[in-house]
Enzyme design. Structure first.
Site, PDB file in Angstrom:
ATOM      1  N   HIS A  82       0.829  -1.212   0.000  1.00 41.66           N
ATOM      2  CA  HIS A  82       0.000   0.000   0.000  1.00 41.66           C
ATOM      3  C   HIS A  82       0.858   1.255   0.000  1.00 41.66           C
ATOM      4  O   HIS A  82       0.399   2.332  -0.355  1.00 41.66           O
ATOM      5  CB  HIS A  82      -0.910   0.032   1.230  1.00 41.66           C
ATOM      6  CG  HIS A  82      -1.848  -1.119   1.310  1.00 41.66           C
ATOM      7  ND1 HIS A  82      -2.836  -1.351   0.381  1.00 41.66           N
ATOM      8  CD2 HIS A  82      -1.948  -2.134   2.200  1.00 41.66           C
ATOM      9  CE1 HIS A  82      -3.509  -2.451   0.704  1.00 41.66           C
ATOM     10  NE2 HIS A  82      -2.988  -2.944   1.801  1.00 41.66           N
TER      11      HIS A  82
ATOM     12  N   HIS B  58       2.549   8.990   1.167  1.00 39.46           N
ATOM     13  CA  HIS B  58       1.395   9.005   0.276  1.00 39.46           C
ATOM     14  C   HIS B  58       1.687   9.932  -0.907  1.00 39.46           C
ATOM     15  O   HIS B  58       2.277  11.005  -0.736  1.00 39.46           O
ATOM     16  CB  HIS B  58       0.152   9.538   0.990  1.00 39.46           C
ATOM     17  CG  HIS B  58      -0.287   8.692   2.145  1.00 39.46           C
ATOM     18  ND1 HIS B  58      -1.187   7.658   2.025  1.00 39.46           N
ATOM     19  CD2 HIS B  58       0.062   8.722   3.457  1.00 39.46           C
ATOM     20  CE1 HIS B  58      -1.382   7.094   3.202  1.00 39.46           C
ATOM     21  NE2 HIS B  58      -0.632   7.721   4.102  1.00 39.46           N
TER      22      HIS B  58
ATOM     23  N   HIS C   9       3.731  10.505   6.763  1.00 32.69           N
ATOM     24  CA  HIS C   9       3.020  10.364   8.045  1.00 32.69           C
ATOM     25  C   HIS C   9       3.915   9.669   9.056  1.00 32.69           C
ATOM     26  O   HIS C   9       4.288   8.508   8.851  1.00 32.69           O
ATOM     27  CB  HIS C   9       1.745   9.524   7.852  1.00 32.69           C
ATOM     28  CG  HIS C   9       0.672  10.249   7.105  1.00 32.69           C
ATOM     29  ND1 HIS C   9      -0.327   9.616   6.407  1.00 32.69           N
ATOM     30  CD2 HIS C   9       0.436  11.586   7.001  1.00 32.69           C
ATOM     31  CE1 HIS C   9      -1.137  10.535   5.879  1.00 32.69           C
ATOM     32  NE2 HIS C   9      -0.690  11.738   6.216  1.00 32.69           N
TER      33      HIS C   9
ATOM     34  N   THR D 247      -6.327   6.783   7.733  1.00 38.79           N
ATOM     35  CA  THR D 247      -6.780   7.086   6.369  1.00 38.79           C
ATOM     36  C   THR D 247      -6.883   5.822   5.511  1.00 38.79           C
ATOM     37  O   THR D 247      -7.081   5.920   4.306  1.00 38.79           O
ATOM     38  CB  THR D 247      -5.839   8.094   5.681  1.00 38.79           C
ATOM     39  OG1 THR D 247      -4.551   7.485   5.515  1.00 38.79           O
ATOM     40  CG2 THR D 247      -5.702   9.378   6.488  1.00 38.79           C
ATOM     41  N   THR D 248      -6.712   4.669   6.128  1.00 35.17           N
ATOM     42  CA  THR D 248      -6.864   3.382   5.433  1.00 35.17           C
ATOM     43  C   THR D 248      -7.791   2.508   6.278  1.00 35.17           C
ATOM     44  O   THR D 248      -7.982   2.783   7.468  1.00 35.17           O
ATOM     45  CB  THR D 248      -5.521   2.654   5.305  1.00 35.17           C
ATOM     46  OG1 THR D 248      -5.058   2.299   6.609  1.00 35.17           O
ATOM     47  CG2 THR D 248      -4.476   3.495   4.598  1.00 35.17           C
TER      48      THR D 248
HETATM   49  C1  SG4 Z   1      -0.398   3.016   5.665  1.00 37.46           C
HETATM   50  O1  SG4 Z   1      -1.077   2.057   4.872  1.00 37.46           O
HETATM   51  C2  SG4 Z   1       0.549   2.303   6.626  1.00 37.46           C
HETATM   52  O2  SG4 Z   1       1.361   1.398   5.913  1.00 37.46           O
HETATM   53  C3  SG4 Z   1      -0.214   1.573   7.720  1.00 37.46           C
HETATM   54  O3  SG4 Z   1       0.694   1.030   8.666  1.00 37.46           O
HETATM   55  C4  SG4 Z   1      -1.107   2.568   8.443  1.00 37.46           C
HETATM   56  O4  SG4 Z   1      -1.870   1.883   9.447  1.00 37.46           O
HETATM   57  C5  SG4 Z   1      -2.057   3.190   7.453  1.00 37.46           C
HETATM   58  O5  SG4 Z   1      -1.333   3.828   6.410  1.00 37.46           O
HETATM   59  C6  SG4 Z   1      -2.925   4.252   8.116  1.00 37.46           C
HETATM   60  O6  SG4 Z   1      -2.102   5.229   8.706  1.00 37.46           O
HETATM   61  O7  SG4 Z   1      -1.291   7.447   9.117  1.00 37.46           O
HETATM   62  N1  SG4 Z   1      -2.299   7.004   6.874  1.00 37.46           N
HETATM   63  S1  SG4 Z   1      -2.360   6.740   8.432  1.00 37.46           S
HETATM   64  O8  SG4 Z   1      -3.696   7.055   8.917  1.00 37.46           O
HETATM   65  O9  SG4 Z   1      -0.602   2.693  11.147  1.00 37.46           O
HETATM   66  C7  SG4 Z   1      -1.533   2.022  10.763  1.00 37.46           C
HETATM   67  C8  SG4 Z   1       0.680  -0.302   8.895  1.00 37.46           C
HETATM   68  O10 SG4 Z   1       0.002  -1.060   8.224  1.00 37.46           O
HETATM   69  C9  SG4 Z   1      -2.414   1.290  11.701  1.00 37.46           C
HETATM   70  C10 SG4 Z   1       1.545  -0.772   9.977  1.00 37.46           C
HETATM   71 ZN    ZN Z   2      -0.665   7.654   6.074  1.00 30.16          ZN
END
Ligand code: SG4
Ligand code: ZN
Length: 223
Positions: free
Chosen positions: A63, A90, A107, A174-175
């Site tokens: 991702h 991102h 982030h 955001t995911t």
């Molecule tokens: C990204 O997909 C990261 O790889 C995720 O980290 C992360 O989820 C997710 O974004 C959401 O994070 O700062 N964009 S965000 O809101 O940190 C988490 C992992 O999959 C739980 C470890």
């Molecule tokens: Zn993020």
């Protein structure tokens, strides 16, 4: 299956909420992220003190490109301490500023030890002078999903703007699962990075930004 979500098509953002029961916040939540930052209220919010460690490991997780931080790095917001867990990228930016989207956003995901709440610090990238930290990362981006490499001596603080003035609001991941557990902090000043290094990221992930959501009853505060 938990991993089956994407940024377009049948598993894209408008479908996240129905992909799994765990993701209901993605469609039903009222405090979702990202936001288009506008109408921020100037307030006496706590300053940020960062003390991150160099090193870690860089991973292509399918991702995004993510760096697992070296343990022991901290962010203090006033008297609230968090530990840096990971940082990731991102493209284009997820947050907007008065409708303006930046080519990239990093982030820095921190965890509050007692409550489990997350504190995520976002920093926008603009093309310009090369940033040596981002250049070292870009040179080692793992090209294939699941690939991971050790990161000798990369200092994440190199990705911070000089001023840590920031916007703050309460939001979500955001995911998927879009959990509403994030204290968002967005640096008001972007950093410059080499456009060629942005291209090294977009060669892998040209679109991994969730569209902006509505603010609803939330205030955005500005330091
Ligand atoms: C990204 O997909 C990261 O790889 C995720 O980290 C992360 O989820 C997710 O974004 C959401 O994070 O700062 N964009 S965000 O809101 O940190 C988490 C992992 O999959 C739980 C470890
Ligand atoms: Zn993020």
């Amino acid at each position: 299956e938990a991993e089956h979500w994407s940024y377009e098509g049948e598993a894209g953002p408008e479908h996240w909420g129905s992909l799994s029961n765990e993701n209901s916040a993605c469609s039903a939540g009222s405090q979702q992220s990202p936001l288009d930052i506008r109408g921020a209220i100037k307030a006496d919010i706590p300053g940020l003190a960062l003390n991150w460690k160099s090193g870690g490991a860089i991973l292509n997780n399918g991702h995004t490109i993510q760096v697992k931080a070296a343990p022991g790095g901290t962010l203090r917001r006033g008297d609230k301490p968090y530990e840096l867990v990971q940082y990731h990228f991102h493209a284009p930016s997820e947050h907007l500023v008065e409708g303006h989207r930046f080519p990239m956003e990093v982030h820095f995901v921190h965890k509050h030890a007692e409550t489990g709440a997350l504190g995520v610090l976002g920093v926008f990238f603009v093309p310009g002078a090369a940033n040596t930290t981002f250049a070292s990362l870009a040179a080692t981006f793992p090209q294939k999903t699941g690939e991971q490499t050790a990161l000798p001596n990369v200092d994440p603080s190199g990705l911070l703007p000089t001023s840590l003035r920031y916007w703050a609001y309460e939001g979500s991941l955001t995911t998927p699962p879009c959990s509403e557990i994030v204290d968002w902090m967005i640096a008001q000043d972007p950093i410059e990075v080499d456009a060629a290094d942005i291209d090294r990221f977009t060669a892998l992930y040209s679109m991994n930004a969730r569209p902006a959501l509505v603010a609803n009853r939330r205030y955005i505060l500005a330091s």
